[in-house]
Design a protein around this motif. Structure first.
Motif, PDB file in Angstrom:
ATOM      1  N   GLU A  62     -14.616   5.241   7.653  1.00 39.47           N
ATOM      2  CA  GLU A  62     -13.424   4.561   7.169  1.00 39.47           C
ATOM      3  C   GLU A  62     -12.684   5.429   6.151  1.00 39.47           C
ATOM      4  OE1 GLU A  62     -12.233   1.529   8.121  1.00 39.47           O
ATOM      5  OE2 GLU A  62     -13.775   1.708   9.684  1.00 39.47           O
ATOM      6  N   PRO A  63     -11.350   5.385   6.154  1.00 39.88           N
ATOM      7  CA  PRO A  63     -10.605   6.108   5.119  1.00 39.88           C
ATOM      8  C   PRO A  63     -10.798   5.441   3.766  1.00 39.88           C
ATOM      9  CG  PRO A  63      -9.110   4.792   6.448  1.00 39.88           C
ATOM     10  CD  PRO A  63     -10.450   4.709   7.117  1.00 39.88           C
ATOM     11  N   PRO A  64     -10.669   6.197   2.683  1.00 40.72           N
ATOM     12  CA  PRO A  64     -10.805   5.597   1.348  1.00 40.72           C
ATOM     13  C   PRO A  64      -9.696   4.575   1.093  1.00 40.72           C
ATOM     14  CG  PRO A  64     -10.947   7.991   1.240  1.00 40.72           C
ATOM     15  CD  PRO A  64     -10.472   7.646   2.606  1.00 40.72           C
ATOM     16  N   PRO A  65      -9.959   3.621   0.206  1.00 41.43           N
ATOM     17  CA  PRO A  65      -8.940   2.620  -0.122  1.00 41.43           C
ATOM     18  C   PRO A  65      -7.861   3.204  -1.029  1.00 41.43           C
ATOM     19  CG  PRO A  65     -10.865   2.310  -1.501  1.00 41.43           C
ATOM     20  CD  PRO A  65     -11.220   3.390  -0.526  1.00 41.43           C
ATOM     21  N   MET A  85       0.853  -1.204   0.000  1.00 39.50           N
ATOM     22  CA  MET A  85       0.000   0.000   0.000  1.00 39.50           C
ATOM     23  C   MET A  85       0.879   1.242   0.000  1.00 39.50           C
ATOM     24  SD  MET A  85      -2.679   1.353   2.935  1.00 39.50           S
ATOM     25  CE  MET A  85      -3.764  -0.060   2.800  1.00 39.50           C
ATOM     26  N   SER A  86       0.538   2.230  -0.841  1.00 41.45           N
ATOM     27  CA  SER A  86       1.245   3.500  -0.814  1.00 41.45           C
ATOM     28  C   SER A  86       0.843   4.272   0.425  1.00 41.45           C
ATOM     29  CB  SER A  86       0.905   4.316  -2.070  1.00 41.45           C
ATOM     30  OG  SER A  86       1.258   3.629  -3.234  1.00 41.45           O
ATOM     31  N   SER A  87       1.665   5.225   0.805  1.00 43.69           N
ATOM     32  CA  SER A  87       1.323   6.072   1.938  1.00 43.69           C
ATOM     33  C   SER A  87       1.435   7.521   1.504  1.00 43.69           C
ATOM     34  CB  SER A  87       2.269   5.805   3.124  1.00 43.69           C
ATOM     35  OG  SER A  87       3.608   6.036   2.739  1.00 43.69           O
ATOM     36  N   PRO A  88       0.697   8.429   2.143  1.00 43.73           N
ATOM     37  CA  PRO A  88       0.751   9.822   1.736  1.00 43.73           C
ATOM     38  C   PRO A  88       2.175  10.373   1.825  1.00 43.73           C
ATOM     39  CG  PRO A  88      -1.071   9.451   3.257  1.00 43.73           C
ATOM     40  CD  PRO A  88      -0.244   8.201   3.255  1.00 43.73           C
ATOM     41  N   VAL A 116      -6.228   3.903 -12.226  1.00 40.82           N
ATOM     42  CA  VAL A 116      -6.829   5.174 -11.827  1.00 40.82           C
ATOM     43  C   VAL A 116      -5.747   6.230 -11.623  1.00 40.82           C
ATOM     44  CG1 VAL A 116      -8.188   6.354 -10.044  1.00 40.82           C
ATOM     45  CG2 VAL A 116      -8.864   4.077 -10.830  1.00 40.82           C
ATOM     46  N   VAL A 117      -4.628   5.830 -11.022  1.00 46.22           N
ATOM     47  CA  VAL A 117      -3.495   6.750 -10.849  1.00 46.22           C
ATOM     48  C   VAL A 117      -2.998   7.234 -12.211  1.00 46.22           C
ATOM     49  CG1 VAL A 117      -1.101   6.938 -10.069  1.00 46.22           C
ATOM     50  CG2 VAL A 117      -2.794   5.762  -8.642  1.00 46.22           C
ATOM     51  N   GLU A 118      -2.802   6.307 -13.144  1.00 47.90           N
ATOM     52  CA  GLU A 118      -2.277   6.671 -14.464  1.00 47.90           C
ATOM     53  C   GLU A 118      -3.243   7.564 -15.223  1.00 47.90           C
ATOM     54  OE1 GLU A 118      -1.602   2.851 -16.169  1.00 47.90           O
ATOM     55  OE2 GLU A 118       0.024   2.366 -14.763  1.00 47.90           O
ATOM     56  N   GLN A 119      -4.544   7.241 -15.167  1.00 46.27           N
ATOM     57  CA  GLN A 119      -5.536   8.051 -15.870  1.00 46.27           C
ATOM     58  C   GLN A 119      -5.654   9.449 -15.257  1.00 46.27           C
ATOM     59  OE1 GLN A 119      -7.405   7.507 -18.641  1.00 46.27           O
ATOM     60  NE2 GLN A 119      -6.262   5.620 -18.981  1.00 46.27           N
ATOM     61  N   THR A 120      -5.550   9.529 -13.927  1.00 44.70           N
ATOM     62  CA  THR A 120      -5.631  10.829 -13.264  1.00 44.70           C
ATOM     63  C   THR A 120      -4.427  11.687 -13.635  1.00 44.70           C
ATOM     64  OG1 THR A 120      -6.843   9.833 -11.427  1.00 44.70           O
ATOM     65  CG2 THR A 120      -5.855  11.990 -11.039  1.00 44.70           C
ATOM     66  N   ARG A 121      -3.229  11.097 -13.584  1.00 50.11           N
ATOM     67  CA  ARG A 121      -2.037  11.837 -13.993  1.00 50.11           C
ATOM     68  C   ARG A 121      -2.169  12.323 -15.432  1.00 50.11           C
ATOM     69  NH1 ARG A 121       2.323  11.580 -17.078  1.00 50.11           N
ATOM     70  NH2 ARG A 121       4.240  12.601 -16.350  1.00 50.11           N
ATOM     71  N   SER A 150      -6.488  14.774  -2.507  1.00 56.15           N
ATOM     72  CA  SER A 150      -7.560  14.651  -1.518  1.00 56.15           C
ATOM     73  C   SER A 150      -8.892  14.511  -2.237  1.00 56.15           C
ATOM     74  CB  SER A 150      -7.592  15.864  -0.583  1.00 56.15           C
ATOM     75  OG  SER A 150      -7.972  17.024  -1.313  1.00 56.15           O
ATOM     76  N   ALA A 151      -9.830  13.870  -1.571  1.00 49.11           N
ATOM     77  CA  ALA A 151     -11.194  13.739  -2.087  1.00 49.11           C
ATOM     78  C   ALA A 151     -12.127  13.497  -0.916  1.00 49.11           C
ATOM     79  CB  ALA A 151     -11.290  12.579  -3.082  1.00 49.11           C
ATOM     80  N   TYR A 152     -13.266  14.149  -0.953  1.00 49.30           N
ATOM     81  CA  TYR A 152     -14.265  14.006   0.105  1.00 49.30           C
ATOM     82  C   TYR A 152     -13.654  14.216   1.493  1.00 49.30           C
ATOM     83  CZ  TYR A 152     -16.892  12.026  -3.765  1.00 49.30           C
ATOM     84  OH  TYR A 152     -17.518  11.859  -4.979  1.00 49.30           O
ATOM     85  N   ASP A 153     -12.788  15.238   1.589  1.00 47.77           N
ATOM     86  CA  ASP A 153     -12.160  15.644   2.854  1.00 47.77           C
ATOM     87  C   ASP A 153     -11.231  14.580   3.429  1.00 47.77           C
ATOM     88  OD1 ASP A 153     -13.388  18.260   3.057  1.00 47.77           O
ATOM     89  OD2 ASP A 153     -15.257  17.211   3.465  1.00 47.77           O
ATOM     90  N   HIS A 154     -10.740  13.689   2.590  1.00 44.58           N
ATOM     91  CA  HIS A 154      -9.726  12.716   2.992  1.00 44.58           C
ATOM     92  C   HIS A 154      -8.474  12.922   2.141  1.00 44.58           C
ATOM     93  CE1 HIS A 154     -12.227  10.036   5.534  1.00 44.58           C
ATOM     94  NE2 HIS A 154     -13.207  10.365   4.705  1.00 44.58           N
ATOM     95  N   ILE A 155      -7.310  12.811   2.761  1.00 41.46           N
ATOM     96  CA  ILE A 155      -6.067  12.721   2.002  1.00 41.46           C
ATOM     97  C   ILE A 155      -5.883  11.254   1.635  1.00 41.46           C
ATOM     98  CG2 ILE A 155      -3.576  13.079   2.005  1.00 41.46           C
ATOM     99  CD1 ILE A 155      -4.017  15.201   4.199  1.00 41.46           C
ATOM    100  N   LEU A 156      -5.846  10.961   0.358  1.00 39.56           N
ATOM    101  CA  LEU A 156      -5.763   9.575  -0.077  1.00 39.56           C
ATOM    102  C   LEU A 156      -4.367   9.017   0.159  1.00 39.56           C
ATOM    103  CD1 LEU A 156      -7.832   9.685  -3.386  1.00 39.56           C
ATOM    104  CD2 LEU A 156      -8.604   9.563  -1.023  1.00 39.56           C
ATOM    105  N   SER A 157      -4.315   7.714   0.334  1.00 37.84           N
ATOM    106  CA  SER A 157      -3.033   7.071   0.639  1.00 37.84           C
ATOM    107  C   SER A 157      -2.149   6.934  -0.589  1.00 37.84           C
ATOM    108  CB  SER A 157      -3.276   5.697   1.260  1.00 37.84           C
ATOM    109  OG  SER A 157      -3.942   4.838   0.354  1.00 37.84           O
ATOM    110  N   THR A 158      -2.709   7.131  -1.778  1.00 35.21           N
ATOM    111  CA  THR A 158      -1.959   6.953  -3.015  1.00 35.21           C
ATOM    112  C   THR A 158      -1.676   8.305  -3.661  1.00 35.21           C
ATOM    113  OG1 THR A 158      -3.363   4.998  -3.328  1.00 35.21           O
ATOM    114  CG2 THR A 158      -1.871   5.589  -5.121  1.00 35.21           C
TER     115      THR A 158
END
Length: 316
Positions: free
Chosen positions: A285-288, A1-4, A294-299, A48-56
């Motif tokens: 719960e935090p987001p997965p 798992m990636s971490s922030p 999804v990472v590649e498409q977002t970038r 970040s999304a929905y007030d969470h900092i995502l782990s990836t």
């Protein structure tokens, strides 16, 4: 798992604060004390999304945001001054950091909308208005508004939701003179952004900007801002017209009545709320972690927005 991604240690700088996306540092003077007139603003690859900092993290996101903001600051220079002093920054954060003037930031999120979507759409469906502004009947997701509107919100602490507020509340918070000036500037920035983006096949649906005061000497409460802020120069801070602060849509795909394809982090939001993520937005719960595709498409979306808007190839 990636971490922030965590804030790097930078020799010659004192780490002050880390937000959802940015890390703030104070340059140290020759005696090793933090300067009070300058800040180093570092854009991380956190998302970040929905007030969470995502782990990836999203690779190169910080550089895209920084370089795109710098380009937009140039396009907006005749409308409002900006806070950037220098792009000469430590090598560890080169390309994704700027040295900026330290300002007294206004305690209001300044939002302007040219199209109806997102939180504004939900408010409209419930009340027929957005931030107290009554809109025509029959508007849909993605509808173009008759004219851009100023829809401010509270500036909530990290982890809490910004809440829409009427203009009268902005006037109460910062005084009627400053409130009118930031309303005019926010709408003007959105309008200028759309003039430029439309020529490049992109619709700028809405945007959020932050302003600070140059030379403010009073207390930052409402009374102080009224008494001492009205004569200060308003300066554009933080970032401007990026995929993190704005919604960008491909003009060729615009079709009111549905969610629009986008260049911003809506792609991440959509995945998080899809069955594929298995995450319940209403839970504690935090987001997965985000999957690789999804990472590649977002970038790719961030980079394409930069390249279409600026006409420059992104070099990372």
């Amino acid at each position: 798992m990636s971490s922030p991604e965590t804030a790097p240690e930078l020799p010659g700088y004192e780490h002050l604060y880390s937000g959802k996306v940015r890390d703030l540092y104070a340059p140290l003077d020759e005696r090793g004390r933090a300067r009070t007139d300058r800040l180093l603003l570092v854009a991380s690859d956190r998302i970040s999304a929905y007030d969470h900092i995502l782990s990836t993290p999203i690779p190169d996101k910080g550089a895209v945001l920084t370089q795109l903001s710098l380009w937009w600051f140039e396009q907006l220079a005749d409308l409002v001054p900006h806070h950037v002093v220098s792009t000469d920054v430590p090598a560890e954060v080169a390309g994704r950091a700027v040295e900026v003037e330290r300002l007294t930031m206004l305690p209001v999120e300044c939002v302007a909308r040219a199209y109806l979507t997102g939180g504004g759409l939900g408010e409209y469906r419930a009340t027929g208005a957005v931030s107290g502004i009554t809109l025509p009947e029959g508007l849909e997701d993605g509808s173009r508004l008759p004219e851009p509107i100023f829809t401010p919100s509270t500036k909530a602490p990290q982890g809490e939701h910004d809440e829409p507020i009427p203009f009268a509340e902005v006037e109460a918070e910062i005084g009627p003179v400053l409130a009118e000036r930031v309303r005019e500037l926010t709408v003007a920035i959105l309008a200028r952004g759309n003039e430029i983006a439309t020529e490049r096949g992109i619709i700028l649906a809405d945007t959020k900007v932050e302003f600070g005061l140059r030379g403010f000497m009073g207390e930052t409460g409402p009374l102080g801002l009224r008494e001492h802020g009205e004569d200060c120069e308003i300066v554009l801070g933080d970032e401007v017209l990026t995929p993190d602060s704005s919604r960008f849509w491909p003009a060729e795909g615009w079709q009111p009545g549905r969610a629009q394809p986008s260049y911003d982090k809506q792609y991440v939001r959509d995945w998080l709320t899809s069955p594929a993520s298995g995450w319940d937005k209403a839970s504690d719960e935090p987001p997965p972690p985000l999957p690789d595709d999804v990472v590649e498409q977002t970038r790719a979306r961030y980079v394409e927005a930069y390249e279409r808007l600026t006409g420059r190839a992104f070099g990372g």
